[in-house]
Design a protein around this motif. Structure first.
Motif, PDB file in Angstrom:
ATOM      1  N   SER A   1       0.920  -1.159   0.036  1.00 29.78           N
ATOM      2  CA  SER A   1       0.141   0.026   0.145  1.00 29.78           C
ATOM      3  C   SER A   1       0.932   1.185  -0.229  1.00 29.78           C
ATOM      4  O   SER A   1       1.651   1.368   0.929  1.00 29.78           O
ATOM      5  CB  SER A   1      -0.883   0.007   1.146  1.00 29.78           C
ATOM      6  OG  SER A   1      -1.685  -1.199   1.252  1.00 29.78           O
ATOM      7  N   PHE A   2       0.944   1.908  -1.253  1.00 30.35           N
ATOM      8  CA  PHE A   2       1.657   3.051  -1.356  1.00 30.35           C
ATOM      9  C   PHE A   2       1.196   4.349  -0.750  1.00 30.35           C
ATOM     10  O   PHE A   2       1.694   4.752   0.141  1.00 30.35           O
ATOM     11  CB  PHE A   2       1.924   3.305  -2.891  1.00 30.35           C
ATOM     12  CG  PHE A   2       3.088   2.563  -3.452  1.00 30.35           C
ATOM     13  CD1 PHE A   2       4.035   1.700  -2.934  1.00 30.35           C
ATOM     14  CD2 PHE A   2       3.474   2.780  -4.861  1.00 30.35           C
ATOM     15  CE1 PHE A   2       4.879   1.194  -3.340  1.00 30.35           C
ATOM     16  CE2 PHE A   2       4.602   2.254  -5.466  1.00 30.35           C
ATOM     17  CZ  PHE A   2       5.146   1.347  -4.605  1.00 30.35           C
TER      18      PHE A   2
ATOM     19  N   VAL B   1      -5.171   6.471  -2.914  1.00 29.85           N
ATOM     20  CA  VAL B   1      -4.809   6.026  -4.415  1.00 29.85           C
ATOM     21  C   VAL B   1      -5.704   6.508  -5.507  1.00 29.85           C
ATOM     22  O   VAL B   1      -5.138   7.053  -6.413  1.00 29.85           O
ATOM     23  CB  VAL B   1      -5.129   4.580  -4.582  1.00 29.85           C
ATOM     24  CG1 VAL B   1      -4.696   3.735  -5.576  1.00 29.85           C
ATOM     25  CG2 VAL B   1      -4.476   3.619  -3.141  1.00 29.85           C
TER      26      VAL B   1
ATOM     27  N   SER C   1      -1.527  -0.437  -7.017  1.00 25.25           N
ATOM     28  CA  SER C   1      -1.723   0.164  -5.800  1.00 25.25           C
ATOM     29  C   SER C   1      -3.304  -0.069  -5.327  1.00 25.25           C
ATOM     30  O   SER C   1      -3.782  -0.085  -4.398  1.00 25.25           O
ATOM     31  CB  SER C   1      -1.479   1.539  -5.770  1.00 25.25           C
ATOM     32  OG  SER C   1      -0.207   1.725  -6.000  1.00 25.25           O
TER      33      SER C   1
END
Lengths: 237, 327
Positions: free
Chosen positions: B146-147, B175, B244
């Motif tokens: 999870s960016f 996101v 993502s």
């Protein structure tokens, strides 16, 4: 006569197995208008394309300002001072008039472009009026002016014109030849390919007559214009 | 696809009048990813006049590079925020080189070949990339990190991970925000690049008439390479954004979004940059709507049916122009 700036020797161009140009040689000296005339399919455009590097000759050589162009890639040739206005004008129909002219100056240093644009606009005021218009919306005559202006943006030492009068109304044809005459008197050297032999020969210093891929006659423009055979073959009697 | 099912569930459980808005936002988000991929398709088509079916697999490579780069990075705390950005940059660099390499090795020798040969080669490159990925990274799915989250501490000093912002009844994940913003920025940049810069204009000139472009002094091969570089770089960004939102990464991850984005490019008018943008967004919204209101299973069928209808009515796509010749 001064030293030729363009010298084409023994050009042989093939389309697949078709031998389109058979040992054509010619030269252009500084300040001249030289014309290649001949019927459809005689190989006039092919000859110009071989000089401009779009097509390659199997033998012989093209020497421009003392440099053999054999190994020079097509996109570098315009930077050497050899510009071709191709048959059918080939302007960028989806780009504006000004963008078309900017493309003509692609190989030039960017600092000089505004001044060159002004020069072209002085020569062709119609283009200035339409500078923001998309090329495809111009009339045929305006497109021809744009194609010539675009080539002039590259500061050509030799300007090659391929059928500039094609598809234009008679009044526009006259205008195009006036422009060529003006460019010439302003010092441009011009290599002109035309089907309209009468008009081409009347402004040319010298002419070469092509027939099925070969040079059959050469001489001064006035001489060729007066020659009975040429008259019979190309000038309608 | 959990993301989608979640929405269908929340629809049946009654999410109030904001449901529609939620669907639109998610549609735009998915559509933004399609648009970024479609831009790559459409630019390459515009210039090289070929459909680069390996484009979807470049997305997959980008996602893998991003995944490994992110996991390999051990940055000290204040810099850890930059890790996603650095990982995406690494992916962009690798994919740009990959795209240029593919063009040089596989497509350039076929410049004069019939378009069918080029098309088949592109399909071959696509399979090659998928199988290379299978060998390198195995078929077992990777869970993409999870960016786009914000790590913070709450009032009691517990560390929490924030994934979305709440605007009234509508919750928008980070996101989603990053995806939509990226897409708009990319679109604006491309518009500026092709409209204002010398190389961008040269690109348009090449897409119209290569022989005339050469006569102007434009190096057509270099321009084609540049186009592949830009398209593949965008694919890397799309890969990171896609994974993502849908964190399941396998060697075939790129193929379906690739085909959808190709559809989006055709839908908008292939060769047209605004067309790819519009086509991508519409396709994304359409897909989310079809999933929410018609059927999850049938959603792709609905999307492609709409495509067929649009092409029947307007064969050049929404913003495509028929080529006119003036003699």
């Amino acid at each position: 006569m001064s030293e030729p700036i363009l010298k084409a020797e023994d050009l042989n161009v093939y389309y697949g197995s078709i031998h389109a140009i058979k040992g054509v040689s010619f030269e252009v000296c500084e300040g001249e208008i030289v014309t290649l005339i001949g019927a459809n399919g005689a190989g006039k455009s092919t000859t110009l394309n071989a000089v401009a590097g779009i097509l390659r000759s199997r033998t012989g050589s093209v020497t421009f300002l003392g440099e053999n162009l054999r190994r020079v890639p097509c996109h570098k040739i315009v930077g050497r001072g050899l510009a071709l206005v191709p048959e059918g004008r080939r302007i960028f129909l989806q780009m504006t008039v000004e963008e078309n002219l900017e493309m003509g100056a692609f190989a030039q240093p960017p600092a000089g472009i505004p001044a060159d644009l002004e020069k072209v606009y002085d020569l062709f005021p119609r283009l200035k009026e339409r500078r923001k218009q998309i090329g495809g919306t111009l009339s045929g005559g305006e497109q021809q002016m744009l194609a010539m202006g675009r080539a002039l943006m590259s500061h050509p030492k030799l300007l090659m014109l391929d059928e500039p009068s094609m598809g234009l109304a008679p009044i526009l044809v006259e205008q195009v030849f006036d422009i060529i005459r003006n460019l010439h008197s302003a010092g441009s050297t011009i290599l002109l390919v035309e089907q309209n032999a009468q008009a081409a020969l009347s402004i040319a210093n010298r002419g070469y007559v092509l027939e099925t891929g070969k040079v059959v006659t050469t001489g001064a423009g006035k001489e060729l214009l007066a020659s009975p055979e040429i008259k019979k073959a190309y000038l309608g009697g | 696809m959990n993301f989608i099912i979640q929405f269908v569930n929340s629809l049946t459980s009654g999410g109030g009048g904001y449901q529609l808005l939620n669907h639109i936002i998610n549609g735009i988000s998915l559509g933004s990813v399609y648009a970024i991929i479609a831009l790559g398709y459409t630019m390459v088509y515009g210039i090289a006049k070929m459909l680069n079916f390996a484009h979807g697999d470049v997305i997959m490579v980008g996602a893998y590079v991003c995944f490994y780069a992110f996991n390999a990075m051990k940055l000290p705390e204040p810099l850890a925020m930059c890790a996603p950005l650095l990982a995406v940059c690494a992916a962009v660099v690798v994919c740009t080189l990959l795209g240029v390499g593919i063009e040089k090795l596989a497509y350039k020798p076929l410049r004069a070949a019939p378009s069918l040969a080029v098309l088949i080669t592109a399909i071959g490159v696509s399979y090659f990339l998928q199988n290379a990925a299978l060998l390198l990274w195995s078929s077992s799915p990777k869970v993409f990190p999870s960016f786009f989250v914000i790590r913070t501490t709450d009032a009691d000093g517990e560390s929490v991970v924030l994934r979305s912002v709440q605007l009234g009844a509508v919750s928008i994940s980070y996101v989603t925000i990053v995806t939509i913003v990226s897409c708009v920025v990319i679109m604006l940049w491309l518009t500026w690049f092709t409209g204002r810069t010398k190389m961008g204009k040269a690109m348009r000139a090449c897409s119209e008439d290569k022989a005339a472009a050469q006569l102007m002094g434009i190096d057509v091969n270099a321009t084609i390479s540049l186009t592949f570089a830009i398209g593949s770089g965008l694919a890397a960004i799309a890969g990171a954004l896609l994974c993502s939102a849908y964190p399941n990464l396998v060697p075939t991850t790129g193929s379906m979004p690739g085909i959808k984005a190709f559809t989006a490019a055709v839908f908008g008018g292939i060769g047209s940059i605004p067309g790819a943008f519009l086509g991508g967004l519409l396709l994304g919204v359409l897909e989310i709507f079809a999933k929410a209101y018609i059927s999850v299973q049938l959603s792709d069928a609905v999307v492609f049916a709409v495509l067929i209808v649009v092409l029947l009515v307007k064969p050049t796509g929404l913003l495509g122009r028929a080529i006119r010749e003036k003699v």
